[in-house]
Design an enzyme around this catalytic site. Structure first.
Site, PDB file in Angstrom:
ATOM      1  N   CYS A 121      -0.398   4.110   2.158  1.00  0.00           N
ATOM      2  CA  CYS A 121      -0.190   3.915   3.601  1.00  0.00           C
ATOM      3  C   CYS A 121       1.270   4.166   3.986  1.00  0.00           C
ATOM      4  O   CYS A 121       1.557   4.801   4.991  1.00  0.00           O
ATOM      5  CB  CYS A 121      -0.515   2.490   4.026  1.00  0.00           C
ATOM      6  SG  CYS A 121      -1.968   1.763   3.295  1.00  0.00           S
ATOM      7  N   ASP A 122       2.188   3.630   3.218  1.00  0.00           N
ATOM      8  CA  ASP A 122       3.582   3.553   3.673  1.00  0.00           C
ATOM      9  C   ASP A 122       4.572   4.407   2.880  1.00  0.00           C
ATOM     10  O   ASP A 122       5.738   4.504   3.255  1.00  0.00           O
ATOM     11  CB  ASP A 122       4.040   2.084   3.633  1.00  0.00           C
ATOM     12  CG  ASP A 122       3.204   1.219   4.571  1.00  0.00           C
ATOM     13  OD1 ASP A 122       2.798   1.730   5.623  1.00  0.00           O
ATOM     14  OD2 ASP A 122       2.946   0.054   4.239  1.00  0.00           O
ATOM     15  N   CYS A 176       0.841  -1.205   0.000  1.00  0.00           N
ATOM     16  CA  CYS A 176       0.000   0.000   0.000  1.00  0.00           C
ATOM     17  C   CYS A 176       0.874   1.252   0.000  1.00  0.00           C
ATOM     18  O   CYS A 176       1.382   1.661   1.045  1.00  0.00           O
ATOM     19  CB  CYS A 176      -0.930  -0.009   1.208  1.00  0.00           C
ATOM     20  SG  CYS A 176      -1.973   1.449   1.304  1.00  0.00           S
TER      21      CYS A 176
END
Ligand code: NDP
Length: 311
Positions: free
Chosen positions: A137-138, A134
């Site tokens: 997300c990261d 992701c």
């Protein structure tokens, strides 16, 4: 047989939000946690884009908070997995892996989706230490660093472009000699100064002492001119597709060709009255915790309305 007004299947942000709302509305919901209690967020490290956490929050901690909030409103949370359903007539029947069968007036399906991985042992070894599925997300953790994205579809291109806004260099590892993504995405990727597309490349492993420091690559695997080499990277992102966790519902509900549950007008209603789908199991497009939570809320409000209308 146990009878309930509402059953929620799945315990990610969509399921817990639906649980908080239906619990608070005194519907005494039962929630089956599923195989991965807390869902996909429990596999990411830090969540920084969920509103309300100015310092960010650990994914597992956030899901524990959501669970505690659902418990506060009396939600009956069970550590079991829905194995089979019969949606032929109402009340709907749901069998859990603990041997119980529940009859429910309404069902909220929030079973999520599972990111696909290549199946390398190193993906597990470096989970949360440089391997991610992701970028949204990261990606932030890779500012000014070097990352590789695996995949040649629209998701891979989108993730590569997103990562290129943060990282110093992005390699897109594509197993075929061409991209599968839409023309416009291909153009953006191929023309992007920070993205280098490595066609006909397969990743066979990762290496690094304290996290990912590089990837083992094979170019033209199996051909006479096969080449093997190592590429130094800090992050390894998978973008080879997701699989919605909808298998047990497919005999009863309309899904798209990839298995995502079809919903009406972008809301949580499915093709069956009283059955709602929320979160990633019905969302191939956004796949964000906040969106899943929002759709869980909508599903709960629909359940309340439906039960009121049924008297
Ligand atoms: P896709 O199935 O479209 O693409 C998957 C990619 O991963 C392909 O390039 C595939 O390669 C590659 N792949 C699969 N398995 C492996 C493997 N084992 N090793 C290496 N590479 C592998 O998935 P997406 O998630 O990209 O997209 C899903 C759907 O969502 C698509 O319809 C897409 O168009 C849509 N979408 C639309 C967006 C938009 O409109 N903005 C954004 C994101 C997705 P190969 O080509 O060789 O099979």
């Amino acid at each position: 047989m146990e009878k309930v007004k509402c059953i929620i299947i799945g315990s990610g942000p969509a399921g817990y939000t639906a649980a908080i709302y239906t619990g608070r509305a005194n519907l005494n919901p039962v929630l089956l946690e599923g195989l991965q209690p807390g869902g996909q967020l429990t596999t990411t490290s830090e969540v920084e884009n969920f509103p309300g956490y100015p310092e960010g929050v650990n994914g597992q901690v956030m899901m524990d908070d959501l669970r505690a909030q659902a418990e506060r409103f009396g939600v009956d949370i069970r550590p079991s997995v829905a194995e089979k359903v019969d949606f032929s007539t109402r009340p709907y029947k749901i069998w859990a892996d603990d041997g119980t069968c529940i009859e429910a007036e309404t069902v909220i399906i929030s079973t999520g989706a599972t990111a696909r991985y290549l199946g390398l042992d190193d993906e597990k070894k470096y989970a949360g230490m440089g391997v991610s599925a992701c970028a949204t997300c990261d990606g932030f953790f890779y500012r000014k660093k070097v990352v590789a994205v695996v995949g040649g579809g629209d998701t891979a291109c989108e993730e590569a472009i997103y990562l290129a806004s943060l990282a110093r260099q992005v390699y897109l590892l594509v197993r075929k000699p061409y991209l599968r993504a839409s023309q416009i995405m291909q153009k953006r990727v191929l023309e992007h100064p920070k993205i280098k597309v490595l066609f006909e490349h397969n990743a066979t492993g990762l290496f690094g002492e304290n996290g990912v420091e590089g990837v083992h690559l094979v170019k033209r695997q199996g051909e006479t001119n096969e080449q093997r080499y190592d590429l130094p990277i800090d992050g390894f992102f998978l973008a080879i597709g997701h699989k919605p966790n909808s298998d047990i519902f497919r005999p009863w509900l309309e899904t798209d060709e990839m298995g995502y549950i079809k919903v009406i007008d972008g809301g949580p209603r499915t093709s069956l009255p009283g059955v709602y789908a929320a979160g990633d199991v019905a969302d191939p497009r956004y796949r964000q915790a906040i969106v899943a939570a929002g759709s869980g809320c909508k599903a709960a409000l629909e359940v309340e309305k439906f039960l009121n209308e049924q008297g």
